[in-house]
Design a protein around this motif. Structure first.
Motif, PDB file in Angstrom:
ATOM      1  N   MET A 160       2.524   1.638  -3.452  1.00  0.00           N
ATOM      2  CA  MET A 160       1.571   2.035  -4.494  1.00  0.00           C
ATOM      3  C   MET A 160       1.202   3.511  -4.351  1.00  0.00           C
ATOM      4  O   MET A 160       0.959   4.201  -5.337  1.00  0.00           O
ATOM      5  CB  MET A 160       0.295   1.181  -4.418  1.00  0.00           C
ATOM      6  N   MET A 181       4.134   5.648  -5.694  1.00  0.00           N
ATOM      7  CA  MET A 181       4.615   5.372  -7.041  1.00  0.00           C
ATOM      8  C   MET A 181       3.517   5.598  -8.078  1.00  0.00           C
ATOM      9  O   MET A 181       2.347   5.354  -7.811  1.00  0.00           O
ATOM     10  CB  MET A 181       5.084   3.915  -7.081  1.00  0.00           C
ATOM     11  N   ALA A 197      -9.579   8.679  -8.128  1.00  0.00           N
ATOM     12  CA  ALA A 197     -10.176   7.761  -7.157  1.00  0.00           C
ATOM     13  C   ALA A 197      -9.266   6.561  -6.902  1.00  0.00           C
ATOM     14  O   ALA A 197      -9.188   6.054  -5.788  1.00  0.00           O
ATOM     15  CB  ALA A 197     -11.539   7.281  -7.654  1.00  0.00           C
ATOM     16  N   MET A 198      -8.564   6.121  -7.950  1.00  0.00           N
ATOM     17  CA  MET A 198      -7.649   4.986  -7.791  1.00  0.00           C
ATOM     18  C   MET A 198      -6.465   5.366  -6.909  1.00  0.00           C
ATOM     19  O   MET A 198      -5.902   4.543  -6.209  1.00  0.00           O
ATOM     20  CB  MET A 198      -7.102   4.532  -9.152  1.00  0.00           C
ATOM     21  N   ALA A 199      -6.061   6.643  -7.007  1.00  0.00           N
ATOM     22  CA  ALA A 199      -4.843   7.052  -6.328  1.00  0.00           C
ATOM     23  C   ALA A 199      -5.101   7.533  -4.903  1.00  0.00           C
ATOM     24  O   ALA A 199      -4.173   7.672  -4.117  1.00  0.00           O
ATOM     25  CB  ALA A 199      -4.150   8.155  -7.114  1.00  0.00           C
ATOM     26  N   ASP A 200      -6.358   7.794  -4.559  1.00  0.00           N
ATOM     27  CA  ASP A 200      -6.699   8.210  -3.209  1.00  0.00           C
ATOM     28  C   ASP A 200      -5.963   9.488  -2.791  1.00  0.00           C
ATOM     29  O   ASP A 200      -5.336   9.540  -1.744  1.00  0.00           O
ATOM     30  CB  ASP A 200      -6.399   7.068  -2.218  1.00  0.00           C
ATOM     31  N   GLY A 247      -3.687   3.414 -20.472  1.00  0.00           N
ATOM     32  CA  GLY A 247      -4.889   3.220 -19.678  1.00  0.00           C
ATOM     33  C   GLY A 247      -5.923   4.321 -19.795  1.00  0.00           C
ATOM     34  O   GLY A 247      -6.780   4.448 -18.933  1.00  0.00           O
ATOM     35  N   ILE A 248      -5.851   5.104 -20.863  1.00  0.00           N
ATOM     36  CA  ILE A 248      -6.884   6.120 -21.077  1.00  0.00           C
ATOM     37  C   ILE A 248      -8.041   5.452 -21.825  1.00  0.00           C
ATOM     38  O   ILE A 248      -7.848   4.868 -22.891  1.00  0.00           O
ATOM     39  CB  ILE A 248      -6.318   7.302 -21.894  1.00  0.00           C
ATOM     40  N   GLU A 287     -13.348  12.651 -17.289  1.00  0.00           N
ATOM     41  CA  GLU A 287     -13.771  11.418 -16.608  1.00  0.00           C
ATOM     42  C   GLU A 287     -12.588  10.493 -16.362  1.00  0.00           C
ATOM     43  O   GLU A 287     -12.500   9.839 -15.319  1.00  0.00           O
ATOM     44  CB  GLU A 287     -14.839  10.697 -17.442  1.00  0.00           C
ATOM     45  N   PRO A 329       0.816  -1.226   0.000  1.00  0.00           N
ATOM     46  CA  PRO A 329       0.000   0.000   0.000  1.00  0.00           C
ATOM     47  C   PRO A 329       0.842   1.266   0.000  1.00  0.00           C
ATOM     48  O   PRO A 329       0.556   2.205  -0.747  1.00  0.00           O
ATOM     49  CB  PRO A 329      -0.811  -0.128   1.290  1.00  0.00           C
ATOM     50  N   PHE A 388       2.862   4.860 -12.280  1.00  0.00           N
ATOM     51  CA  PHE A 388       3.418   4.189 -13.452  1.00  0.00           C
ATOM     52  C   PHE A 388       2.592   4.548 -14.678  1.00  0.00           C
ATOM     53  O   PHE A 388       1.366   4.494 -14.654  1.00  0.00           O
ATOM     54  CB  PHE A 388       3.392   2.665 -13.228  1.00  0.00           C
ATOM     55  N   GLN A 410     -10.845  11.714 -13.367  1.00  0.00           N
ATOM     56  CA  GLN A 410     -11.609  11.449 -12.142  1.00  0.00           C
ATOM     57  C   GLN A 410     -11.383  10.023 -11.660  1.00  0.00           C
ATOM     58  O   GLN A 410     -11.224   9.768 -10.467  1.00  0.00           O
ATOM     59  CB  GLN A 410     -13.111  11.684 -12.382  1.00  0.00           C
ATOM     60  N   VAL A 411     -11.384   9.075 -12.611  1.00  0.00           N
ATOM     61  CA  VAL A 411     -11.152   7.683 -12.255  1.00  0.00           C
ATOM     62  C   VAL A 411      -9.744   7.524 -11.677  1.00  0.00           C
ATOM     63  O   VAL A 411      -9.544   6.896 -10.636  1.00  0.00           O
ATOM     64  CB  VAL A 411     -11.335   6.754 -13.478  1.00  0.00           C
ATOM     65  N   ARG A 440      -2.193  12.869 -15.363  1.00  0.00           N
ATOM     66  CA  ARG A 440      -2.307  12.106 -14.112  1.00  0.00           C
ATOM     67  C   ARG A 440      -1.146  12.409 -13.175  1.00  0.00           C
ATOM     68  O   ARG A 440      -1.307  12.439 -11.960  1.00  0.00           O
ATOM     69  CB  ARG A 440      -2.271  10.605 -14.443  1.00  0.00           C
TER      70      ARG A 440
END
Lengths: 227, 220
Positions: B89, B92, B116-119, B100-101, B109, B86, B94, B112-113, B158
């Motif tokens: 991650m 870091m 949320a993944m990166a907190d 991954g777009i 959008e 944790p 990557f 935004q995703v 990002r």
């Protein structure tokens, strides 16, 4: 990492996958159309006799629902695998199982719920007794999520393979058999006026088992696939 | 373009160190690299060079924990990255060759995703980030209508949002125009000068002072 951010990650993934499904909605209709076509062909091919159809109905509807779900499974991780989004999910600070659960829920909302909503119509087409239609819907409501959850494990294992379609069916179908047996049996019993609580309890237990363990297994399978 | 505001959160108070010991990767009986040792500290960048097929991408994927090394260990602050997953991650970021777009989502959008993944709580608006990477006016169009270079700009956006100290980038200059390459380069140099860490594969020379840039050459 707090609980609220975990929740927001879950709902973001859910919303993302629902948005993606809405923007590629023509793909979404394929399994649904398959479901309708298979069932509506039976009266034409077998016999229009209500008695014959009535006895076939529970099995036919459930087999069609199962195959329709199987058809839709591959899309769960495919595009994310191809464009690198899956990598980003594995590298998230959040547990991968929570992200997976969001994706599976989205899959069920997009494929499972439409099947559930359409089933009464197809039940009438197959001359099922009206009072067994609630039983059919309950089994689809309990069994549908199991199909999506267990299917996710298989897709996660095969997503890295170029032609994993056949392997996916071989991996997943044996795990679908118990659901099929209990669900179709419950609907037949309901049509015959027999109690169905036992079968529903089994389906409920299977759902609880799948809901708790399948996301963890899927997350592990995804890690293996992306290596 | 000013990008100096992207200061990593933890660079000053907590020491961060990436150590790699004896890293070996074997793919299909072919040794890609063997016994690689290096370490990276805040304020340093590592550039991995080598001909096509020499294992640059495999090495980056190994460093971010996606691929398991055949042998050797990767330590984050002295602990194996699998044990401090944790924390690692969170520290870091990557961006791989496939960035991954999602083509069906808009740049906004997509960010935004990613958020949320990166907190993390962004220290700037998402629209502001898109403006900085040169995508003003493209916030709400599906990414499928954008060019390859514009999609890569969204992915690099990002990085502006993230508070990660370590950036691992696979060919970040691919598909970008001259101006875009210059922007990204200044972004990377800025990050390193502010105490960040960058690992990248590229043949593009980075304008960093001596001692800040390490180079590894993977020879087949």
């Amino acid at each position: 990492m707090s609980e609220t951010s975990l929740r927001s990650a879950f709902f973001t993934v859910l919303k993302r996958d629902l948005t993606l499904a809405y923007r590629t909605r023509t793909e979404m209709f394929n399994p649904l159309l398959f479901f309708i076509i298979v069932i509506s062909l039976f009266p034409l091919a077998v016999s229009p006799d209500p008695k014959v159809l009535q006895s076939l109905a529970p099995g036919v509807i459930w087999v069609a629902a199962l195959l329709a779900t199987l058809l839709s499974l591959d899309s769960m991780f495919r595009s994310d695998f191809d464009d690198g989004a899956l990598e980003q999910m594995l590298l998230s600070v959040h547990p991968v199982s929570v992200i997976v659960l969001g994706k599976v829920l989205a899959h069920w909302m997009v494929t499972g719920i439409p099947l559930l909503v359409l089933s009464p119509l197809l039940a009438v087409l197959m001359h099922m007794p009206t009072d067994s239609i609630p039983a059919l819907m309950i089994t689809l409501a309990l069994g549908g999520p199991i199909l999506s959850l267990v299917g996710a494990i298989g897709v996660a294992l095969t997503v890295g393979l170029r032609r994993g379609g056949v392997l996916l069916s071989l991996l997943i179908l044996p795990l679908y058999i118990p659901v099929l047996i209990f669900a179709a049996n419950a609907v037949s019993n309901a049509a015959a006026g027999l109690p169905i609580a036992g079968q529903l309890y089994f389906l409920g237990a299977l759902l609880a088992l799948a809901l708790t363990l399948a996301p963890i297994a899927t997350a592990a399978a995804l890690r293996i696939s992306l290596r | 373009m000013s990008l100096a505001q992207n200061l990593p959160d933890s660079s000053s108070d907590t020491p961060a160190k990436l150590e790699v010991k004896g890293l070996t990767c074997i793919r299909d009986d072919r040794v890609l690299f063997r016994g690689l040792d290096f370490s990276l500290e805040p304020g340093q960048a590592l550039q991995i060079e080598g001909p096509n097929g020499s294992g640059k991408t495999t090495m980056l994927r190994t460093l971010c924990g996606l691929t398991l090394p055949s042998d050797g260990e990767i330590l984050w602050n002295g602990e194996a990255i699998e044990d401090v997953r944790p924390e690692y991650m969170a520290a870091m970021d990557f961006i791989g060759h496939a960035h991954g777009i999602k083509k069906e989502l808009t740049p906004l959008e997509n960010l935004q995703v990613a958020l949320a993944m990166a907190d993390t709580n962004p220290n700037q608006s998402l629209e502001g980030v898109l403006e900085k990477v040169g995508l003003k006016g493209f916030e709400d169009v599906p990414a499928i209508t954008l060019s390859a270079g514009q999609c890569r700009r969204v992915a690099l956006g990002r990085l502006l949002l993230s508070k990660s100290i370590l950036w691992i980038l696979d060919e970040p200059f691919t598909a970008l125009d001259v101006q875009g390459q210059a922007q990204i380069e200044s972004m990377l140099v800025n990050h390193v000068e502010n105490g960040g860490m960058v690992i990248l594969t590229s043949h593009h020379p980075l304008a960093l002072k001596d001692g800040m840039l390490k180079t590894i050459n993977l020879r087949p």
